[in-house]
Design a protein around this motif. Structure first.
Motif, PDB file in Angstrom:
ATOM      1  N   VAL A 193       0.858  -1.182   0.000  1.00  0.00           N
ATOM      2  CA  VAL A 193       0.000   0.000   0.000  1.00  0.00           C
ATOM      3  C   VAL A 193       0.897   1.236   0.000  1.00  0.00           C
ATOM      4  O   VAL A 193       1.906   1.288   0.695  1.00  0.00           O
ATOM      5  CB  VAL A 193      -0.913   0.011   1.240  1.00  0.00           C
ATOM      6  N   ILE A 194       0.534   2.218  -0.816  1.00  0.00           N
ATOM      7  CA  ILE A 194       1.243   3.495  -0.858  1.00  0.00           C
ATOM      8  C   ILE A 194       0.296   4.568  -0.350  1.00  0.00           C
ATOM      9  O   ILE A 194      -0.887   4.569  -0.688  1.00  0.00           O
ATOM     10  CB  ILE A 194       1.694   3.852  -2.291  1.00  0.00           C
ATOM     11  N   GLY A 195       0.804   5.474   0.445  1.00  0.00           N
ATOM     12  CA  GLY A 195      -0.026   6.566   0.920  1.00  0.00           C
ATOM     13  C   GLY A 195       0.829   7.750   1.312  1.00  0.00           C
ATOM     14  O   GLY A 195       1.924   7.577   1.858  1.00  0.00           O
ATOM     15  N   PHE A 196       0.359   8.947   1.027  1.00  0.00           N
ATOM     16  CA  PHE A 196       1.111  10.152   1.376  1.00  0.00           C
ATOM     17  C   PHE A 196       0.222  11.376   1.200  1.00  0.00           C
ATOM     18  O   PHE A 196      -0.814  11.327   0.537  1.00  0.00           O
ATOM     19  CB  PHE A 196       2.377  10.292   0.513  1.00  0.00           C
ATOM     20  N   ASP A 197       0.661  12.478   1.795  1.00  0.00           N
ATOM     21  CA  ASP A 197      -0.013  13.761   1.613  1.00  0.00           C
ATOM     22  C   ASP A 197       0.349  14.314   0.239  1.00  0.00           C
ATOM     23  O   ASP A 197       1.525  14.331  -0.149  1.00  0.00           O
ATOM     24  CB  ASP A 197       0.413  14.758   2.694  1.00  0.00           C
ATOM     25  N   THR A 198      -0.669  14.777  -0.481  1.00  0.00           N
ATOM     26  CA  THR A 198      -0.439  15.312  -1.829  1.00  0.00           C
ATOM     27  C   THR A 198      -0.247  16.813  -1.835  1.00  0.00           C
ATOM     28  O   THR A 198       0.242  17.373  -2.820  1.00  0.00           O
ATOM     29  CB  THR A 198      -1.614  14.958  -2.755  1.00  0.00           C
ATOM     30  N   GLY A 199      -0.652  17.493  -0.758  1.00  0.00           N
ATOM     31  CA  GLY A 199      -0.581  18.952  -0.699  1.00  0.00           C
ATOM     32  C   GLY A 199      -1.845  19.508  -0.078  1.00  0.00           C
ATOM     33  O   GLY A 199      -2.547  18.812   0.675  1.00  0.00           O
ATOM     34  N   PRO A 200      -2.194  20.740  -0.368  1.00  0.00           N
ATOM     35  CA  PRO A 200      -3.390  21.332   0.240  1.00  0.00           C
ATOM     36  C   PRO A 200      -4.667  20.609  -0.181  1.00  0.00           C
ATOM     37  O   PRO A 200      -4.797  20.164  -1.329  1.00  0.00           O
ATOM     38  CB  PRO A 200      -3.391  22.769  -0.301  1.00  0.00           C
ATOM     39  N   GLY A 201      -5.577  20.515   0.774  1.00  0.00           N
ATOM     40  CA  GLY A 201      -6.936  20.111   0.462  1.00  0.00           C
ATOM     41  C   GLY A 201      -7.782  21.367   0.460  1.00  0.00           C
ATOM     42  O   GLY A 201      -7.814  22.121  -0.505  1.00  0.00           O
ATOM     43  N   ASN A 202      -8.419  21.619   1.613  1.00  0.00           N
ATOM     44  CA  ASN A 202      -9.258  22.814   1.733  1.00  0.00           C
ATOM     45  C   ASN A 202      -8.566  23.984   2.420  1.00  0.00           C
ATOM     46  O   ASN A 202      -9.127  25.085   2.476  1.00  0.00           O
ATOM     47  CB  ASN A 202     -10.519  22.466   2.540  1.00  0.00           C
ATOM     48  N   VAL A 203      -7.368  23.767   2.949  1.00  0.00           N
ATOM     49  CA  VAL A 203      -6.776  24.736   3.866  1.00  0.00           C
ATOM     50  C   VAL A 203      -6.595  26.121   3.252  1.00  0.00           C
ATOM     51  O   VAL A 203      -6.918  27.137   3.887  1.00  0.00           O
ATOM     52  CB  VAL A 203      -5.440  24.194   4.439  1.00  0.00           C
ATOM     53  N   LEU A 204      -6.099  26.194   2.024  1.00  0.00           N
ATOM     54  CA  LEU A 204      -5.875  27.504   1.408  1.00  0.00           C
ATOM     55  C   LEU A 204      -7.180  28.134   0.942  1.00  0.00           C
ATOM     56  O   LEU A 204      -7.383  29.349   1.086  1.00  0.00           O
ATOM     57  CB  LEU A 204      -4.908  27.369   0.236  1.00  0.00           C
ATOM     58  N   MET A 205      -8.083  27.332   0.398  1.00  0.00           N
ATOM     59  CA  MET A 205      -9.380  27.852  -0.028  1.00  0.00           C
ATOM     60  C   MET A 205     -10.169  28.386   1.158  1.00  0.00           C
ATOM     61  O   MET A 205     -10.806  29.442   1.074  1.00  0.00           O
ATOM     62  CB  MET A 205     -10.173  26.760  -0.748  1.00  0.00           C
ATOM     63  N   ASP A 206     -10.121  27.657   2.288  1.00  0.00           N
ATOM     64  CA  ASP A 206     -10.834  28.108   3.482  1.00  0.00           C
ATOM     65  C   ASP A 206     -10.252  29.426   3.998  1.00  0.00           C
ATOM     66  O   ASP A 206     -11.004  30.338   4.391  1.00  0.00           O
ATOM     67  CB  ASP A 206     -10.746  27.044   4.580  1.00  0.00           C
TER      68      ASP A 206
END
Length: 382
Positions: A193-206
């Motif tokens: 299984v591979i998993g990692f953070d890709t970058g912003p989700g809602n943080v900048l839009m919020d």
């Protein structure tokens, strides 16, 4: 630990999650099989919003400031009270006596995430939560993984693997909270299984809509939809080195925050506010799409959870970004798999609490970079 007299084959756990969006507490009460730790049923779900003052203080604690040790301790006490309120709502909704709950798994509120410096900090007062609820509390899930050389995050891919892996198809689960992460779940059991953070989700839009419109978030992406994407600004955003760093990797507000955005915007002073929001939405969608294309190029089934799954415009943008690569790719929320998108992370911490109780590892070294499998968490007995 408590026992569940109604079903000796299952145990009941509560999971509590307050994420990067800083909006409130999501809680679930769920049953798991005793030996395999398989999710059997979600018995109740509740949400307790943060008051504006607490949200502001948690936001302020993301960076160094005066008297922050005292301020963090006070915020942790307030958090524990809100966690206890969520637990009470779950018990009332389900009618389950407190004695039947094995434990509460609680993430705490991340205010610093610095795995490269050897630490992560989740504000919490689990001892107070145990006192308020009369239930064992299991907390501090990230520290052991970091001690073992890992990132301490993301932890949800292990749960995604347990819950959503399928023999008949490769799948990708995308979790969009303040930060976005992906879990690549191969159908071939020999593949990791591979998993990692890709970058912003809602943080900048919020943050942007709060600054300009006074709203906590962009409902269904309506404001983003009203703007135009600024290609050069998008290119500047996508040049962020984190995005091209190979996994294992994780991130948070330590990197993606209003000052980071302001620095990027300094070269584009004339962009309309709505156009910035439109560009930020595409930035989130393309960073997710780029990660999936690179690390799961053969996958056709993508399932989205987290608050971002309820942003119909963002979902459309993700579909567009992925279908350019594979026209046969499907993008749906995890509701199509029978689990509400806003319950996944809270369920993950209920599952991690069950893993702790049964002395089973809760991390995936291929995801976090830890030296090996580790039992995660620390117990605060009732």
């Amino acid at each position: 630990m408590a026992s569940n007299p109604t079903d000796t084959a299952t145990s009941l756990y509560i999971g509590l999650m307050s994420g990067t969006s800083l909006d409130g507490v999501d809680g679930v009460l769920a049953s798991f099989t005793n030996e395999e730790g398989v999710l059997r049923e979600t018995l109740a779900a509740a949400y307790v919003p943060f008051p504006a003052a607490l949200r502001a203080e948690l936001m302020a604690l993301q960076t160094s400031g005066p008297d922050e040790i005292h301020r963090e301790a006070q915020a942790a006490n307030q958090l524990a009270e809100h966690y206890a309120e969520c637990v009470a709502a779950l018990l009332q909704q389900s009618g389950v006596p407190v004695e039947q709950i094995e434990a509460i798994g609680v993430h705490g509120q991340t205010i610093r995430h610095r795995p490269e410096a050897g630490y992560t900090r989740q504000t919490n007062n689990p001892a107070l939560l145990a006192e308020r609820t009369g239930i064992d509390v299991i907390a501090d899930f990230r520290s052991r993984d970091i001690a073992a050389g890992g990132q301490g995050a993301p932890l949800v891919p292990a749960f995604h693997h347990a819950l959503f892996s399928a023999r008949e198809e490769d799948r990708v689960v995308v979790n969009i909270g303040g930060i976005a992460n992906i879990s690549v779940l191969p159908s071939r059991l020999t593949m990791p299984v591979i998993g990692f953070d890709t970058g912003p989700g809602n943080v900048l839009m919020d943050a942007w809509i709060a600054q300009h419109n006074g709203q906590a978030y962009d409902v269904d992406g309506e404001w983003a939809k009203s703007g135009k994407v600024h290609a050069e600004f998008l290119g500047a955003l996508r040049a962020e080195p984190f995005l091209s760093t190979p996994p294992p990797k994780s991130t948070g507000r330590d990197l993606f925050h209003p000052a980071w955005l302001a620095k990027k915007l300094a070269d584009f002073p004339d962009i309309a506010a709505a156009d910035v929001q439109a560009t930020l939405a595409v930035f989130t969608a393309t960073s997710i799409g780029d990660a999936i294309r690179q690390y799961a190029p053969l996958t056709k089934a993508v399932y989205v959870c987290g608050g971002g799954a309820y942003n119909s415009y963002l979902m459309t943008l993700i579909q567009f970004a992925l279908k350019l690569h594979r026209p046969d790719m499907t993008v749906e929320s995890t509701a199509s798999l029978g689990i509400a998108p806003n319950q996944i992370e809270a369920l993950a911490f209920a599952w991690l609490a069950q893993r702790f109780d049964t002395k089973q590892p809760g991390n995936l070294p291929a995801v976090t970079g830890a030296e090996g499998l580790r039992v995660l968490g620390a117990l605060y007995p009732a």
